[in-house]
Design a protein around this motif. Structure first.
Motif, PDB file in Angstrom:
ATOM      1  N   ASP A 161       0.850  -1.185   0.000  1.00 15.25           N
ATOM      2  CA  ASP A 161       0.000   0.000   0.000  1.00 15.25           C
ATOM      3  C   ASP A 161       0.891   1.242   0.000  1.00 15.25           C
ATOM      4  O   ASP A 161       1.539   1.535   1.003  1.00 15.25           O
ATOM      5  CB  ASP A 161      -0.900  -0.016   1.235  1.00 15.25           C
ATOM      6  CG  ASP A 161      -1.930   1.089   1.210  1.00 15.25           C
ATOM      7  OD1 ASP A 161      -2.169   1.656   0.123  1.00 15.25           O
ATOM      8  OD2 ASP A 161      -2.494   1.384   2.274  1.00 15.25           O
ATOM      9  N   PRO A 162       0.930   1.996  -1.107  1.00 16.56           N
ATOM     10  CA  PRO A 162       1.820   3.165  -1.136  1.00 16.56           C
ATOM     11  C   PRO A 162       1.366   4.265  -0.176  1.00 16.56           C
ATOM     12  O   PRO A 162       2.176   5.059   0.289  1.00 16.56           O
ATOM     13  CB  PRO A 162       1.764   3.626  -2.585  1.00 16.56           C
ATOM     14  CG  PRO A 162       0.505   3.071  -3.135  1.00 16.56           C
ATOM     15  CD  PRO A 162       0.229   1.813  -2.362  1.00 16.56           C
ATOM     16  N   GLU A 163       0.086   4.334   0.123  1.00 16.55           N
ATOM     17  CA  GLU A 163      -0.395   5.371   1.032  1.00 16.55           C
ATOM     18  C   GLU A 163      -0.049   5.065   2.478  1.00 16.55           C
ATOM     19  O   GLU A 163       0.007   5.955   3.308  1.00 16.55           O
ATOM     20  CB  GLU A 163      -1.905   5.523   0.890  1.00 16.55           C
ATOM     21  CG  GLU A 163      -2.340   5.998  -0.477  1.00 16.55           C
ATOM     22  CD  GLU A 163      -3.848   6.021  -0.613  1.00 16.55           C
ATOM     23  OE1 GLU A 163      -4.543   5.769   0.380  1.00 16.55           O
ATOM     24  OE2 GLU A 163      -4.324   6.287  -1.715  1.00 16.55           O
ATOM     25  N   GLY A 164       0.186   3.783   2.799  1.00 18.60           N
ATOM     26  CA  GLY A 164       0.448   3.390   4.179  1.00 18.60           C
ATOM     27  C   GLY A 164       1.906   3.470   4.572  1.00 18.60           C
ATOM     28  O   GLY A 164       2.248   3.191   5.712  1.00 18.60           O
ATOM     29  N   SER A 165       2.782   3.845   3.654  1.00 17.37           N
ATOM     30  CA  SER A 165       4.198   3.913   4.002  1.00 17.37           C
ATOM     31  C   SER A 165       4.469   5.169   4.832  1.00 17.37           C
ATOM     32  O   SER A 165       3.791   6.176   4.708  1.00 17.37           O
ATOM     33  CB  SER A 165       5.053   3.913   2.740  1.00 17.37           C
ATOM     34  OG  SER A 165       4.743   5.039   1.945  1.00 17.37           O
ATOM     35  N   VAL A 166       5.480   5.081   5.676  1.00 14.24           N
ATOM     36  CA  VAL A 166       5.808   6.212   6.538  1.00 14.24           C
ATOM     37  C   VAL A 166       6.896   7.061   5.892  1.00 14.24           C
ATOM     38  O   VAL A 166       7.632   6.611   5.018  1.00 14.24           O
ATOM     39  CB  VAL A 166       6.265   5.734   7.939  1.00 14.24           C
ATOM     40  CG1 VAL A 166       5.122   5.083   8.683  1.00 14.24           C
ATOM     41  CG2 VAL A 166       7.422   4.783   7.831  1.00 14.24           C
TER      42      VAL A 166
END
Length: 94
Positions: A64-69
């Motif tokens: 998930d690219p949106e869930g990366s920090v």
């Protein structure tokens, strides 16, 4: 009364005849070999078909690219782990 139960009654082995499972019952060995096609969603515990379960597993495995920090948070996490490691080795310094 069937012939097998009549024969068991006459031969005095009535207890052995009562210990047998009913003929309509599926043996455990057969049930153990059959795949379990009942699946439940790990997200909301709703029943799913095998195709829906496969699609859900693929969707959950995809990154998930949106869930990366952010890199700053990753660096902070690394430093906190490093500090914890030093504290475990040298507890008197902290």
């Amino acid at each position: 009364m069937g012939t097998a139960s009549l024969l068991a009654l006459l031969s005095g082995q009535w207890d052995a005849a009562l210990a047998l499972p009913p003929a309509a019952e599926i043996p455990e060995e057969v049930l153990r070999v059959q795949p379990d096609l009942r699946a439940r969603s790990p997200v909301d515990n709703q029943p799913l078909s095998p195709t829906e379960m496969l699609a859900l597993q693929e969707a959950l495995a995809a990154p998930d690219p949106e869930g990366s920090v952010s890199p700053e948070v990753e660096q902070l996490i690394f430093l906190l782990k490093l500090r914890k490691g030093f504290r475990d080795v040298f507890p008197f310094l902290f």
